[in-house]
Design an enzyme around this catalytic site. Structure first.
Site, PDB file in Angstrom:
ATOM      1  CE  LYS A  44      -6.742   9.054   7.672  1.00  0.00           C
ATOM      2  NZ  LYS A  44      -7.260   7.859   8.364  1.00  0.00           N
ATOM      3  CG  ASP A  69      -5.745   8.278   4.293  1.00  0.00           C
ATOM      4  OD1 ASP A  69      -6.592   8.920   3.638  1.00  0.00           O
ATOM      5  OD2 ASP A  69      -6.027   7.314   5.025  1.00  0.00           O
ATOM      6  NE  ARG A  96     -11.039  -0.961   3.365  1.00  0.00           N
ATOM      7  CZ  ARG A  96     -11.636  -1.127   4.543  1.00  0.00           C
ATOM      8  NH1 ARG A  96     -12.822  -1.707   4.610  1.00  0.00           N
ATOM      9  NH2 ARG A  96     -11.059  -0.705   5.648  1.00  0.00           N
ATOM     10  CE  LYS A 154      -3.403   2.517   2.792  1.00  0.00           C
ATOM     11  NZ  LYS A 154      -4.142   2.573   4.071  1.00  0.00           N
ATOM     12  CG  ASP A 187     -10.123   7.637   6.466  1.00  0.00           C
ATOM     13  OD1 ASP A 187      -9.060   7.689   5.805  1.00  0.00           O
ATOM     14  OD2 ASP A 187     -10.150   7.646   7.708  1.00  0.00           O
TER      15      ASP A 187
END
Length: 535
Positions: free
Chosen positions: A284, A277, A358, A272, A354
């Site tokens: 967040k 992020d 995946r 990953k 968020d």
């Protein structure tokens, strides 16, 4: 850090600091020769003073004493290893990390380290070398005080004192060299993780991969937005849509020179690589965003491992697949409620932007499986849920193929990286059920780490696969043993050991399973090798 093997009286070994690791009970009459010699040189004061200070050689205990010119070294450091019956090389690796940090505080540039007598001398040597090199690591390039320091503390030379009855050998030299390579690669991966997000963008990460490939003689292919579009990686494209930074598609390949070995099914490593992020539109909170530069730790581990694998030259190909991008909020960002179409053809309803890692991994796993690997591992800082379950130092391992999962766990034990197998249970599958698409990208809070692994499982078909959730261990909250606060490089050692384990018996993995692509699989199954190679 330069290493050499020496034999004989440890008190005469060259080094400003003499380090003697001890097991519980060895301060008494059963003291090893190195301790007995040091105690004699110090006129019997060493063991007495250590006993008075409560040193019993328990794990993480240490005792430091000045020699006052009675030995070659200026100081002697006793390190506790705990109960011998519970000893593992990781205990020694952690102790060596504490020793080198003590040496740096004392500004001791040379160290003599006594190797304890164990059942596996090569594992002992490797643990000490790795512990010393990992423990000496520090990331201070952005501190002006460090830049202005004229003579920074560093350990330049280490004499490894062999225990009685052990002679220098090719096996010990090989263990030393392997430990050095692994530690260097792990520290390199740590640097990538610790760099700020404005310094390590997807483009910079791709250039680091290119440099690593050039150094190791690996084939490297790096693509951008256009290549990702050509490969129909709709989930990857969705995640990167909100960022001004262009994404990068990274593919590294090690191929053996032997023609027969080159035709063996490859191993595949997927990392990953969200270089920052923010959570996207599912933003967040501030405190949850500060450490999100580390959301590419999985890719750093994969790249670090490939540096070592290139030197090991296993008798089968090894591929690394990395999709690098940022997850940012903007007017072009993907939104909750969007439906994205994966390379596999499955459609995914976005319920949380968020839960982006995946999505990128799903497209990368599909692409990796098209190369027909004998097995695949992905590493990802994927879920806070795994941290809640296992804490800061234990990796969650997910997978259904018993043989492959057990191999990875065995490799982790050998490498000294703590892992715990977690379930991949169909009981949780309803959490990802969507009313409008094939699946959702995020379900309920409960079982969050399992839900994430179930999502990834949809993109690997029947290929033996292990998912390693490194969300906790990728970043140490404090100094511990050979760890410093910050990036750890977790996963490098395990991946190297997994490749070494398979290289010891490559014929056992000769038959590569054909990837069974579930659901709307015909779209990806029909991709030509030519189109895949463009990435």
């Amino acid at each position: 850090m330069n290493f050499s093997f020496v034999s004989g009286d440890a008190t005469r070994a060259s080094g400003e600091l003499l380090v003697i690791p001890l097991f519980e009970g060895e301060l008494g009459d059963t003291a090893p020769s190195s301790l007995a010699a040091a105690d004699t040189a110090l006129e019997g004061r060493l063991r007495g003073a250590a006993t008075q200070e409560g040193f019993k050689a328990k794990g993480e205990q240490s005792f430091l004493m000045h020699t006052h010119g009675r030995a070659t070294a200026e100081r002697v450091l006793l390190l506790g290893l705990g109960n011998r019956a519970r000893f593992t090389p990781e205990v020694l690796r952690l102790a060596a990390g504490r020793a080198v940090k003590a040496a740096l505080r004392l500004k001791a540039g040379t160290v003599a380290f006594v190797l304890p007598a164990t059942d596996a001398a090569d594992a002992t040597v490797r643990a000490v070398v790795e512990g010393l090199m990992l423990g000496a690591y520090r990331f201070d390039k952005y501190k002006s005080s460090a830049r202005d320091e004229k003579n920074p503390a560093r350990v330049g030379k280490v004499a490894l004192v062999l225990p009685e009855g052990l002679e220098k050998s090719r096996e010990l030299d090989d263990a030393l060299n392997l430990g050095r390579r692994v530690a260097e690669a792990t520290n390199w991966a740590r640097d990538l993780v610790n760099e700020p997000p404005n310094a390590v963008t997807p483009t910079v990460l791709a250039e680091a991969a290119r440099a690593a490939a050039k150094e190791g003689g690996l084939q490297v292919t790096i693509g951008g937005l256009r290549e990702i579009q050509r490969l129909d990686m709709g989930m990857f494209l969705g995640v990167t849509a909100g960022s001004a930074e262009e994404p990068r598609l990274i593919h590294l390949v090690y191929t053996p020179k032997n023609a027969r070995d080159a035709k063996r099914p490859p191993l595949a490593l997927v990392g990953k690589a969200i270089t920052f992020d923010s959570g996207g539109l599912s933003l967040k909170p501030t405190e949850g965003m500060v450490e999100m530069k580390t959301d590419m730790a999985g890719s750093a581990a994969v790249l670090g491992a490939m540096k070592v694998i290139a030197a090991l030259k296993p008798p089968f190909p090894v591929h690394a697949f990395i999709g690098a991008c940022e997850n940012m909020p903007s007017g072009t960002a993907y939104k909750p409620g969007d439906i994205l179409t994966s390379r596999l053809g499955k459609t995914v309803e976005i319920t949380n932007t968020d839960a982006e890692g995946r999505l990128v991994l799903g497209d990368m796993l599909t692409w990796a499986c098209e190369h027909k690997p004998s097995a695949i591992i992905d590493l990802a800082t994927l879920t806070g849920a795994c941290m809640i379950a296992l804490g800061n130092y234990i990796v969650g391992a997910f997978g259904e193929h018993e043989g492959t999962v057990n191999e990875v766990l065995q490799a982790a034990r050998t490498a000294g990286e703590e892992m715990w197998r977690m379930p991949v249970s169909e009981l949780q599958k309803d959490a990802l059920r969507s009313e409008v698409a094939d699946m959702k990208n995020s379900g309920e809070r409960w079982g969050g780490a399992i839900n994430a692994s179930l999502f990834l499982k949809e993109f690997v078909g029947e290929t033996p696969w292990v998912h390693l959730d490194i969300a906790g261990p990728s970043n140490s909250p404090k100094e511990r043993g050979y760890l410093s606060k910050g990036g750890t490089g977790v996963g490098v050692r395990t991946l190297v050991e997994w490749v070494r384990l398979r290289a010891a018996n490559p014929d056992a993995y000769e038959a590569a399973p054909a990837p069974t692509l579930k659901g709307a699989a015909t779209k990806a199954a029909g991709k030509s090798a030519r189109k895949s190679a463009r990435g």
